[in-house]
Design a protein around this motif. Structure first.
Motif, short mmCIF file in Angstrom:
data_model
loop_
_atom_site.label_atom_id
_atom_site.label_comp_id
_atom_site.label_asym_id
_atom_site.label_seq_id
_atom_site.Cartn_x
_atom_site.Cartn_y
_atom_site.Cartn_z
N LYS A 47 6.42 29.55 0.74
CA LYS A 47 5.29 28.62 0.55
C LYS A 47 4.00 29.26 1.03
O LYS A 47 2.95 29.16 0.38
CB LYS A 47 5.55 27.32 1.31
N GLY A 94 0.66 30.35 -1.11
CA GLY A 94 -0.70 29.93 -0.76
C GLY A 94 -1.64 31.10 -0.62
O GLY A 94 -2.80 31.05 -1.06
N GLU A 143 -3.43 32.95 -3.68
CA GLU A 143 -4.71 32.49 -4.22
C GLU A 143 -5.86 33.38 -3.77
O GLU A 143 -6.96 33.32 -4.31
CB GLU A 143 -4.97 31.04 -3.80
N ALA A 149 -5.57 31.08 4.46
CA ALA A 149 -4.91 29.80 4.73
C ALA A 149 -5.03 29.49 6.22
O ALA A 149 -5.47 30.33 7.02
CB ALA A 149 -3.44 29.86 4.31
N VAL A 184 -9.22 26.11 1.45
CA VAL A 184 -7.94 26.78 1.64
C VAL A 184 -6.87 25.77 2.06
O VAL A 184 -7.19 24.71 2.59
CB VAL A 184 -8.04 27.90 2.70
N PRO A 185 -5.60 26.08 1.84
CA PRO A 185 -4.52 25.16 2.24
C PRO A 185 -4.24 25.22 3.74
O PRO A 185 -4.47 26.24 4.39
CB PRO A 185 -3.32 25.67 1.44
N PHE A 201 -1.04 24.78 6.35
CA PHE A 201 0.41 24.76 6.44
C PHE A 201 0.85 24.32 7.83
O PHE A 201 0.71 25.10 8.78
CB PHE A 201 1.01 26.14 6.13
N ASP A 249 5.17 21.95 3.56
CA ASP A 249 4.37 22.03 2.35
C ASP A 249 2.88 22.03 2.70
O ASP A 249 2.46 21.40 3.69
CB ASP A 249 4.68 20.84 1.43
N PRO A 250 2.07 22.68 1.88
CA PRO A 250 0.64 22.76 2.21
C PRO A 250 -0.09 21.43 2.04
O PRO A 250 0.28 20.60 1.21
CB PRO A 250 0.12 23.79 1.19
N TYR A 266 -3.97 19.95 1.30
CA TYR A 266 -5.29 20.32 0.80
C TYR A 266 -6.27 19.20 1.12
O TYR A 266 -5.97 18.02 0.89
CB TYR A 266 -5.25 20.57 -0.71
#
Length: 299
Positions: free
Chosen positions: A98, A102, A105, A109, A217-218, A220, A238-239, A241
């Motif tokens: 995961k 991320g 991209e 993150a 950015v995500p 985590f 899971d991220p 957002y």
């Protein structure tokens, strides 16, 4: 002088068999529990009973285990020169894909962690698994201790910056790095926002959500837990957002509350591994009036 003493201790600990290191770490933790002030023990037990609705006996057990675990945790840090050679013998990572997705991209993150499990080893485990991690640290009052711990953090693969290095954090994010933030400690009334944690108004740091919203950015959420044999499982959730609406404060509040809820779920599952000796609700108790708290929760 202290720096060289710590290096010598680390050298000796690294020379020990892992099983003996575990025993000595546990022994140190048990001794530490004996010297913890009664006032601090009572604080931990009161917070546990407030959050988990358990008996006094169970609260004492959880508080004791929460304190004792710092012994093995310290010994693991001292063994970083050994651990870095075969990190898979110490840490198993669930959900690493995961984080890689991320990072694909290309914007970096944020990891939102907690003072649960061995958070020092968590950063090293990610770095040794190929994640370009920036550990955000608090500068130690003793310069020798600060030099030692930061040397060991970088030895195991992390890049370290202090909490004051906000500009550097943004620069590293832009270069595709992951910023590791610990999200579960009390802050002052000016830097925090009042949200719910264990069903109570709690002063929370909005740093992860604020930074993620600005950079797009995500986030985590990531936590470690340790089994009775001393092996760790590091779980990547899971991220998250952050929405970017016209209501910036609302966007940050919603995401920070989600982080709080995930941390709470982890603590409920592994209560012995959280840092209960920390006075999590001090600022709410000392710096806010009931009216201010009520208004802040509705904000």
């Amino acid at each position: 002088m202290l720096y060289y003493v710590l290096k010598a201790i680390s050298f000796c600990v690294c020379a020990l068999p892992r099983s003996l290191s575990e025993i000595l770490g546990r022994g140190l933790g048990c001794f530490a529990w004996l010297v913890v002030p009664q006032k601090r023990k009572k604080l931990a037990m009161d917070q546990i009973r407030m959050c988990l609705d358990v008996s006094e006996q169970e609260a004492r057990r959880i508080a004791r285990e929460s304190s004792v675990r710092f012994g093995p945790m310290l010994f693991e840090v001292l063994r970083f020169p050994v651990i870095k050679k075969k990190p898979e013998d110490y840490v198993r990572i669930e959900g690493l894909e995961k984080l890689h997705a991320g990072l694909a991209e290309g914007k970096g993150a944020i990891i939102a962690a907690a003072h649960s499990g061995n958070w020092e080893l968590m950063g090293g485990a990610f770095a040794l698994a190929g994640i370009p991690l920036v550990g955000v640290a608090m500068k130690q009052k003793n310069s020798a201790a600060d030099r030692f711990i930061n040397e060991y953090r970088t030895m195991i693969g992390m890049h370290i910056t202090y909490k004051t290095g906000v500009r550097e954090m943004f620069d590293m994010l832009k270069k595709g790095w992951v910023i590791g933030l610990i999200m579960d400690q009390d802050t002052n009334r000016h830097d925090g926002i009042i949200l719910d944690f264990f069903g109570r108004p709690t002063n929370c740091t909005p740093g992860a959500a604020s930074m993620a919203r600005f950079q797009g950015v995500p986030i985590f959420p990531c936590f470690m837990h340790r089994d009775e044999k001393g092996n760790h499982t590091l779980v990547v959730h899971d991220p998250l957002y952050v929405e970017k609406t016209a209501d910036k404060r609302g966007d940050i509040r919603r995401t920070t509350q989600k982080i709080n809820d995930i941390i709470e779920g982890h603590v409920r599952k592994y209560p012995e591994e959280w840092f209960w000796l920390h006075d999590r609700w001090k600022s709410v108790r000392d710096e806010f009036s009931p009216q201010e708290i009520e208004l802040a929760r509705k904000d």
